[in-house]
Write an enzyme that holds these catalytic residues in place. Structure first.
Site: not given
Lengths: 373, 373
Positions: A90, A154, A247, A257, A268
């Site tokens: 990513q 991420h 979210e 959070y 996953y």
């Protein structure tokens, strides 16, 4: 089964082009016209971030590690002078934003997976630079997340200027239990810095020993969307959650959070990470998706081009392959609607200076949202 | 097109029974098991309200003007001693609730369209009475809305005890511009009275000249669902809106919810009533539907029989023919899901003393919600 789905099934059985499927059936609804997507450019195949120069040209990042300037949708040769970028999963060249006073100071900001620093692999860095012809100059790395990881997950990387500060996100880098709740480590956080990388003196953790002083909020998994609510001036983020846990949050100074202890999904690989959906001292999301749509870019509509969408939030789905509208009132979602379905993987959403909403779609390029009629 | 819809289309093309369609496909979702509906009774064809006696028998109103006691799902002969009821359009025998101290004082309460009083037609009344064998006794009308109308719309009529007070709703009776914003008239309001019909001294409009002192909140169209949030103790209502304007609200003392000046829909005849969606001094809904599902009964789940649904709100749709789950956090909806589709027209939802959720479905009777496995 909803009527729209019957129509879809009929259309397919009749061999009608899938193009007709990009419209959502709002014929029973009163408030929303139909929308479609208009091609702007197919020259950038993996668009991740978009920004507009004063002359109307677009700067578009390609996650594969290139930055392009689009004039009338046509990309020139890649802009030179980028840092070394570790294109990895990513990671890659991620977002781009201009300084609010770009016209006078010329600063632009990019986020990317940076192989410099301690450890193998890379982590997320923020660089500022100026555009000198087709080349970057005056490059300064103003934030470098530690430590590097070889994992491809991420990086976060979404940025926005708000109230003179640069806010940006860094994801948990796949190491949720190590990074996210530890304020002395990068990852799983929202950050706030000054435009030169210095730390605002009212940042929430500035007096906490060992805490990274740039941290604004924590307990996030991977925020890949950020936008400013035009009515409140607050930043909102999308958080790409685990399976069943995407979210929308309003990250506030110093708040937690909850990830990976509190959330709505499972990993996953089937591992249950967040066993609880509520926790003491941890914030609840504004909205969540289960099944996940794989949220990425988000944007508030503030222009007058879309009266029905004004002050509401657009959310793009990667796996969900759609553009979703969340109608907002007083920091609450009061209705959710699929505005465009079968859109492809929407990575980036930004309102351009012309008031149109532009979408960066993986494998397709840049499109813009227009009323269908 | 979502996978669930492909499955639906396939099932139909293979001639599979429509019964299989009452399950929603949650196979991609993590948090929710599948649910189905189990028959409890088909003896009451137009169930509108449900209440449970201490011995477990159900009292069920039939909108056609009868009240029944169900033992193990079997209805005896209709209970005698009802008032005269003007069965007219949406009017008839409406809700039933028991006093919180029913076991010691024996009071039950019914709402109905009452032809007594000034004017032709009827308006909504609240009666309390006791059950003496299969007959009502000690009947007292404790609220009578004025004035009567021959229109068949919007009697409201949903009731609930909260904090020792009886809350109930009366709709706009189809006369939105005359009744709803005028505090000296009944209709388009939520009401709060003592158990004997007297007025609580802290009601919001008690000192407003000419205002009906029983009014709690106003600016409503037709609230046919009412429930108590178990975490906050506040009442929540569903409001059957115009086309594209069904709402969930939290009616608070003295507040104006905007109808017919502020809303999200148009009238069923195409007339635009609420041109604005926001207005000064008028509350926004917690949630709204466009297209409308035609909301009626709602209920918060508080029992331990459904861990995934606990403290969340169930909403029934009439035209929508479904049971929808709104997951609630801090007075916000954070996700909406169709829990049961093709349910038939759900009019009433109540959690029974056994912790199960019971549904009153028009033309079908009483069913209860159970996990599918």
């Amino acid at each position: 089964m909803k009527r729209s789905n019957w129509l879809g099934a009929m259309a397919l059985s009749l061999g009608v082009s899938a193009l007709a499927m990009t419209f959502t059936d709002h014929s029973q609804a009163q408030g929303l016209p139909e929308f479609t997507l208009q091609d702007v450019s197919s020259d950038v195949q993996m668009p991740w971030g978009m920004a507009w120069l004063p002359d109307g040209d677009m700067l578009v990042t390609d996650r594969n590690g290139e930055l392009y300037r689009l004039s009338d949708g046509q990309a020139g040769s890649p802009i030179a002078g980028l840092p070394e970028i570790h294109v990895n999963g990513q990671g890659g060249l991620l977002d781009i934003v201009l300084h609010p006073e770009y016209e006078t100071n010329g600063w632009l900001y990019i986020s990317y997976s940076d192989p410099e620093g301690d450890g193998e692999g890379s982590n997320t860095s923020i660089m500022r630079a100026k555009l000198d012809g087709n080349r970057l100059s005056n490059q300064e790395v103003i934030y470098r997340a530690e430590i590097n990881s070889t994992r491809g997950q991420h990086y976060g990387g979404r940025m926005i200027f708000n109230d003179g500060y640069l806010f940006f996100t860094i994801g948990d880098r796949g190491d949720h239990f190590t990074n996210v709740q530890d304020l002395s480590r990068d990852g799983g956080k929202t950050y706030r810095i000054n435009d030169d990388g210095s730390i605002p003196q009212d940042n929430p953790f500035i007096n906490v020993p060992n805490a990274k002083p740039a941290i604004w909020s924590y307990g996030h998994r991977n925020q890949q969307g950020i936008a400013i609510n035009p009515l409140t001036g607050q930043i909102w983020t999308s958080e790409h959650g685990p399976r069943g846990g995407d979210e929308i949050n309003i990250p506030e100074a110093g708040k937690n959070y909850g990830w990976p202890y509190v959330g709505y999904g499972i990993n996953y690989n089937g591992e249950v990470l967040a066993e609880a959906t509520h926790g003491a001292g941890m914030e609840q999301p504004i909205w969540y998706w289960d099944p996940s749509i794989a949220t990425a870019g988000i944007e508030f509509v503030s222009s007058d081009r879309y009266p029905e969408l004004k002050n509401h939030l657009l959310v793009g789905g990667l796996r969900g392959s759609k553009l979703e509208l969340l109608e907002i009132s007083d920091d609450r979602v009061i209705r959710s609607t699929d505005l465009i379905t079968d859109s492809g993987r929407i990575r980036a959403i930004r309102q351009g200076p012309d008031g149109y909403i532009y979408l960066g779609i993986e494998g397709e390029g840049i499109k813009r949202l227009i009323p269908a009629n």
